[in-house]
Design a protein around this motif. Structure first.
Motif, PDB file in Angstrom:
ATOM      1  N   LYS A 143      -1.176   6.368   0.722  1.00  0.00           N
ATOM      2  CA  LYS A 143       0.211   5.956   0.638  1.00  0.00           C
ATOM      3  C   LYS A 143       0.370   4.461   0.899  1.00  0.00           C
ATOM      4  CE  LYS A 143       2.373  10.386   1.717  1.00  0.00           C
ATOM      5  NZ  LYS A 143       3.324  11.102   2.608  1.00  0.00           N
ATOM      6  N   GLN A 144      -0.661   3.857   1.505  1.00  0.00           N
ATOM      7  CA  GLN A 144      -0.599   2.424   1.807  1.00  0.00           C
ATOM      8  C   GLN A 144      -1.388   1.564   0.837  1.00  0.00           C
ATOM      9  OE1 GLN A 144      -1.827   3.148   6.083  1.00  0.00           O
ATOM     10  NE2 GLN A 144      -0.359   1.471   6.412  1.00  0.00           N
ATOM     11  N   LEU A 145      -2.429   2.120   0.242  1.00  0.00           N
ATOM     12  CA  LEU A 145      -3.367   1.312  -0.535  1.00  0.00           C
ATOM     13  C   LEU A 145      -3.384   1.745  -2.002  1.00  0.00           C
ATOM     14  CD1 LEU A 145      -5.664  -0.800  -0.631  1.00  0.00           C
ATOM     15  CD2 LEU A 145      -7.252   1.059  -0.084  1.00  0.00           C
ATOM     16  N   SER A 146      -3.176   0.783  -2.889  1.00  0.00           N
ATOM     17  CA  SER A 146      -3.324   1.014  -4.327  1.00  0.00           C
ATOM     18  C   SER A 146      -4.344   0.029  -4.885  1.00  0.00           C
ATOM     19  CB  SER A 146      -1.986   0.856  -5.046  1.00  0.00           C
ATOM     20  OG  SER A 146      -1.561  -0.499  -5.009  1.00  0.00           O
ATOM     21  N   ALA A 147      -4.985   0.404  -5.988  1.00  0.00           N
ATOM     22  CA  ALA A 147      -5.998  -0.461  -6.587  1.00  0.00           C
ATOM     23  C   ALA A 147      -6.050  -0.217  -8.088  1.00  0.00           C
ATOM     24  CB  ALA A 147      -7.366  -0.211  -5.951  1.00  0.00           C
ATOM     25  N   SER A 148      -6.520  -1.229  -8.818  1.00  0.00           N
ATOM     26  CA  SER A 148      -6.654  -1.138 -10.273  1.00  0.00           C
ATOM     27  C   SER A 148      -7.938  -1.835 -10.700  1.00  0.00           C
ATOM     28  CB  SER A 148      -5.468  -1.802 -10.986  1.00  0.00           C
ATOM     29  OG  SER A 148      -4.245  -1.230 -10.611  1.00  0.00           O
ATOM     30  N   VAL A 149      -8.506  -1.349 -11.782  1.00  0.00           N
ATOM     31  CA  VAL A 149      -9.651  -2.007 -12.393  1.00  0.00           C
ATOM     32  C   VAL A 149      -9.450  -1.970 -13.904  1.00  0.00           C
ATOM     33  CG1 VAL A 149     -11.002   0.137 -12.389  1.00  0.00           C
ATOM     34  CG2 VAL A 149     -12.176  -2.069 -12.601  1.00  0.00           C
ATOM     35  N   ALA A 150      -9.738  -3.074 -14.562  1.00  0.00           N
ATOM     36  CA  ALA A 150      -9.604  -3.167 -16.021  1.00  0.00           C
ATOM     37  C   ALA A 150     -10.839  -3.842 -16.590  1.00  0.00           C
ATOM     38  CB  ALA A 150      -8.354  -3.956 -16.396  1.00  0.00           C
ATOM     39  N   VAL A 151     -11.237  -3.419 -17.771  1.00  0.00           N
ATOM     40  CA  VAL A 151     -12.366  -4.043 -18.451  1.00  0.00           C
ATOM     41  C   VAL A 151     -12.066  -4.074 -19.945  1.00  0.00           C
ATOM     42  CG1 VAL A 151     -13.624  -1.849 -18.691  1.00  0.00           C
ATOM     43  CG2 VAL A 151     -14.882  -4.012 -18.760  1.00  0.00           C
TER      44      VAL A 151
ATOM     45  N   ALA B 165       0.010  -1.900   1.912  1.00  0.00           N
ATOM     46  CA  ALA B 165       1.277  -1.954   2.642  1.00  0.00           C
ATOM     47  C   ALA B 165       0.988  -1.857   4.135  1.00  0.00           C
ATOM     48  CB  ALA B 165       2.191  -0.825   2.196  1.00  0.00           C
ATOM     49  N   VAL B 166       1.052  -2.986   4.820  1.00  0.00           N
ATOM     50  CA  VAL B 166       0.808  -3.013   6.253  1.00  0.00           C
ATOM     51  C   VAL B 166       1.893  -2.220   6.967  1.00  0.00           C
ATOM     52  CG1 VAL B 166       0.493  -4.509   8.250  1.00  0.00           C
ATOM     53  CG2 VAL B 166      -0.301  -5.255   6.004  1.00  0.00           C
ATOM     54  N   THR B 167       3.134  -2.432   6.543  1.00  0.00           N
ATOM     55  CA  THR B 167       4.289  -1.665   6.995  1.00  0.00           C
ATOM     56  C   THR B 167       5.150  -1.405   5.761  1.00  0.00           C
ATOM     57  OG1 THR B 167       5.762  -3.555   7.389  1.00  0.00           O
ATOM     58  CG2 THR B 167       4.232  -2.951   9.179  1.00  0.00           C
ATOM     59  N   PRO B 168       6.183  -0.566   5.868  1.00  0.00           N
ATOM     60  CA  PRO B 168       7.059  -0.378   4.702  1.00  0.00           C
ATOM     61  C   PRO B 168       7.718  -1.664   4.237  1.00  0.00           C
ATOM     62  CG  PRO B 168       7.390   1.401   6.280  1.00  0.00           C
ATOM     63  CD  PRO B 168       6.511   0.397   6.950  1.00  0.00           C
ATOM     64  N   GLU B 169       7.826  -2.671   5.116  1.00  0.00           N
ATOM     65  CA  GLU B 169       8.500  -3.918   4.757  1.00  0.00           C
ATOM     66  C   GLU B 169       7.544  -5.041   4.388  1.00  0.00           C
ATOM     67  OE1 GLU B 169       8.948  -2.470   7.793  1.00  0.00           O
ATOM     68  OE2 GLU B 169      10.765  -1.320   7.272  1.00  0.00           O
ATOM     69  N   PHE B 170       6.257  -4.903   4.699  1.00  0.00           N
ATOM     70  CA  PHE B 170       5.318  -6.016   4.512  1.00  0.00           C
ATOM     71  C   PHE B 170       4.043  -5.514   3.869  1.00  0.00           C
ATOM     72  CE2 PHE B 170       1.816  -8.709   6.147  1.00  0.00           C
ATOM     73  CZ  PHE B 170       2.215  -9.919   5.595  1.00  0.00           C
TER      74      PHE B 170
END
Length: 799
Positions: A464-472, A493-498
């Motif tokens: 819920k905090q970390l998203s990632a993408s990879v493209a080639v 997302a360190v916090t919901p606001e930051f």
């Protein structure tokens, strides 16, 4: 055929530490370093389509910095030009107003993050837009480039513009080094708007007028089509100075030169439509046609060549050649998209072309003497591209992921063609038409290439905090080989606001067919030993015998490495702040060479090929460069009494480009004491755009009234010369624009003043900067032009 495998993305520790340092210093900077790009704050949950294949990616959770500019934002900027509107709303974009620059005067290039104009990719509705046929070969910003012409797209047709400020070659292919500008057209059958407006500069010239209409219509039961029509007129401006060079001249002390905007008439027609065939299948199409006729001044020809020797009996008082150009731009996209087995797919065909034809009037071919005509057809350039594209995307459920993973794949075929058509014989015979010698039959030709590409993209919310993408993406070109690009990006997302975000990628830009093949011999104003002189100059395609004799080699692709690190803060829905530091390393940058003033030995070599010139130029992979900078985006909106609202935005961009490496000088030039890439060419690529740009705007709304004020501080810039003592640094300046609107039913009446303080850049002080005795007092590099205060009014009827 040489292949370039460039997928590896090395991230030096020093680069990371520098980016973190820049980010930290930006976060603790004073409030005056906060960047915002629009009058009305875009909602944080606005779904974006640029730089992502996900159907739910929003502005606030984007892994790369992206700006959303709505139709209302563009209209509120006060200008009818898309390029100018973007430059006022985006501190990272530079859009100067060059004059006495041939075709560049009417088809102006835009720079993102201080890089070359052709290093920014332009999309319309997510589809690649074609580039112009014009090669910017004069001493202007973007010298040597042939980018997309933003001003062929009417603002009245635009729903919003998404600007991705990050490298995206792995997602979109060639050109997306500095970023991506995606122009999204208005949709649906409902509603429309008629608008009329006009204005004039306080000097009494530059009168402008525009009429536009945008409206929709039902197409079948569920389909729709929207039409756009626009007619614009721009009168010329002139800020040239009196000619005090030679008291013997018949017009000594008079203003004989023109320096300012050209006269322009432009017609734009467009449509955007969609027709659902069933619940899972949709046919769509959009098209745009633009015709721009412009009249631009060349350089004044004095009555006497030296002393009291008359240049031509046809113009005993001297003459000012006029370049009458017609720029015709056409684009058509037809596609079909649908859903099957959970996959979303889109297949499309895309054709775009830009054609530039030129007549030279009020001129003379000196080789023809008194029998010379005074008007000439100089020839035509045409650039076109044809694409076939297929995309597919699907969401997959995986245990442990916060949301489904998005997988996207695609393939594309692209064919480019560039054509040069010769002018009439009188335009190029002997010395050729003064102002612009026509294209010769030996210059003419049709050049083409094709490329194929395949690509894939994966996006996932790992938690819920970390998203990632990879493209080639892998592309293969018929003329120089293959390139593989990749991109990694993420957001935490360190916090919901930051939240923190970052990306690393590599990319490329294929040499354009224009850069490979543009060839012409014409008369140019060149600085020799500190004096501006008119010299017959040849530009040669790298495959020509003349270019090879001067050391030219086949062009290779530019290769880039992009790194970014940013932070996003949004304590509530009315306040947002984002800070993004970036570094862009580019190898094999393609530059247009300096003016090679040829000694007698090299002139003789070219003469044996039938080429009679005193100077020469060609394109070359000239240097490696590094650009570092920071963008800061912040917005604040508040309600004052409940019925009135105030939106405050403050914008800032800083960037600096340095030279990492310069290619070796060809041996044949070194033997003749010539330098292919001189000091001026290098500094034009690194120092001619302002390093800083700061904007502060306020938008106030009360009942039927709205008001807007914006102050833009343009940083200093340098007009470089080969002799460092002739360099001129132009000071920073603050330009203020104001406007107010009143709404009466379906009518909106607007009045405004651009450049309220009537600000002008510093005047040119050195003859080395092409001042030509004071007749050209302003630099073409000025980021806000040199026309002064502008008054305008417009009325709009919406339904």
């Amino acid at each position: 055929m040489r292949a370039y495998q460039t997928f590896s993305i090395p991230v030096p520790r020093r680069s990371i530490s520098l980016l973190i340092g820049a980010l930290f210093s930006s976060l603790v900077a004073p409030a005056s370093a906060v960047y915002a790009q629009q009058a009305e704050i875009a909602a944080a949950d606005t779904v974006i389509v640029t730089g992502t294949r996900s159907i739910k990616r929003t502005v606030s959770d984007s892994e790369a910095p992206i700006d959303i500019l709505t139709s209302k934002d563009l209209q509120a900027s006060g200008t009818g030009e898309l390029g100018t509107a973007l430059s006022r709303l985006l501190p990272s974009l530079n859009f100067p107003r060059p004059a006495v620059a041939d075709g560049t005067s009417a088809s102006r290039p835009a720079q993102l993050r201080g890089l070359s104009p052709d290093q920014t990719l332009v999309l319309v509705n997510g589809k690649r837009w074609h580039t112009t046929a014009i090669v910017n070969v004069n001493g202007t910003a973007g010298r040597g480039s042939s980018p997309a012409d933003l001003n062929t797209i009417p603002i009245s047709a635009i729903e919003k513009v998404e600007v991705l400020r990050d490298g995206a070659a792995a997602q979109y292919g060639s050109d997306a080094i500095a970023g991506v500008i995606n122009i999204i057209l208005k949709k649906g059958a409902a509603g429309g708007e008629l608008q009329a407006g006009g204005g004039q500069y306080s000097k009494g010239d530059g009168t402008q007028g525009a009429l536009s209409a945008n409206f929709g219509s039902q197409l079948g039961d569920k389909g729709w089509v929207r039409f756009t029509a626009e007619q614009k007129y721009q009168g010329e401006t002139n800020r040239a100075g009196a000619d005090l060079r030679n008291p013997a001249e018949p017009l000594y002390g008079k203003v004989t030169q023109k320096q300012g905007d050209p006269k322009v008439q432009q017609t734009n027609l467009g449509l955007n439509g969609s027709l659902p065939l069933n619940n899972d299948l949709e046919l769509y199409a959009f098209a745009n046609v633009s015709q721009r006729d412009s009249d631009a001044a060349a350089t004044w020809r004095t009555a006497y060549t030296s002393g009291t020797t008359l240049r031509t009996p046809l113009y005993p008082q001297g003459f000012l050649p006029n370049e009458a150009a017609r720029n015709t731009d056409v684009s058509t996209v037809v596609g079909i998209k649908g859903r099957a087995d959970g996959w979303r797919w889109d297949a499309s065909a895309n054709y775009g072309s830009n054609e530039f034809s030129l007549d030279v009037n009020n001129s003379v071919n000196l080789s023809l003497g008194a029998a010379s005509p005074t008007s000439f057809y100089a020839g035509k350039l045409k650039n076109s591209q044809t694409l076939a594209n297929f995309d597919a995307a699907k969401e997959f459920e995986f245990a442990g992921l916060a949301n489904p993973l998005t997988l996207a794949v695609g393939a594309e075929y692209r064919r480019d063609q560039y054509e040069i058509s010769a002018g009439e014989p009188n335009s190029y015979f002997g010395s050729g038409a003064q102002g612009f010698s026509g294209f010769q039959p030996s210059n003419a030709g049709s050049f083409n290439r094709h490329s194929t590409s395949v690509y894939a993209n994966v996006e996932a919310e790992l938690t819920k905090q970390l998203s990632a993408s990879v493209a080639v993406r892998h592309e293969n070109y018929s003329d120089f080989g293959s390139v593989t690009s990749g991109k990694l990006s993420g957001r935490f997302a360190v916090t919901p606001e930051f939240a923190l975000r970052g990306a690393a990628s590599n990319g490329f830009r294929a040499p354009s067919l224009a850069q490979q093949n543009y060839t012409i011999s014409t008369t140019n104003l060149i600085t020799i030993n500190g004096t501006s002189q008119l010299v017959d100059t040849g530009t040669f395609g790298v495959a020509t015998a003349a270019a090879k004799a001067l050391g030219a080699k086949p062009l290779e692709a530019e290769k880039s490495r992009n790194y970014s690190l940013g932070a996003v803060l949004q304590p509530n829905k009315n306040v947002s702040l984002s800070v993004d530091a970036y570094q862009i390393d580019i190898d094999n940058r393609i530059l247009y060479s300096g003016n090679l003033v040829l000694p007698a030995a090299l002139q003789s070599v070219l003469a044996k090929q039938g080429v009679l010139v005193g100077a020469a130029r060609y394109f070359t992979n000239a240097l490696d460069s590094q650009t570092r900078g920071v963008d800061i985006v912040g917005t604040y909106q508040l309600s004052l009494t409940g019925s009135d609202k105030l939106g405050l935005t403050l914008g800032y961009n800083h960037n600096k480009t340095t030279v990492s490496h310069v290619a070796a000088n060809p041996a044949v030039l070194a033997q003749n004491n010539l330098l292919l890439i001189d000091r001026q060419s290098l500094l034009r690529a690194t120092d001619s755009a302002p390093k800083d740009k700061l904007t502060l705007s306020a938008d106030y709304a009360l009942n039927q009234w709205t008001a807007r004020a914006q102050a833009t501080r343009y940083g200093s810039f340098v007009s470089p010369q080969n002799n460092a003592t002739l360099d001129q640094t132009y000071g920073a300046n603050v330009v203020v624009d104001i406007s107010a609107s009143y709404r009466i039913g379906k009518w909106t009446l607007t009045g405004g003043i651009d450049n309220l303080g009537d600000k002008y850049p510093d005047q040119v002080t050195s003859t080395g900067n092409l001042n030509t005795g004071g007749t050209l007092p302003y630099s073409t590099f000025s980021p806000y032009g040199f026309n002064g205060r502008y008054f305008y009014a417009k009325a709009a009827y919406a339904w």
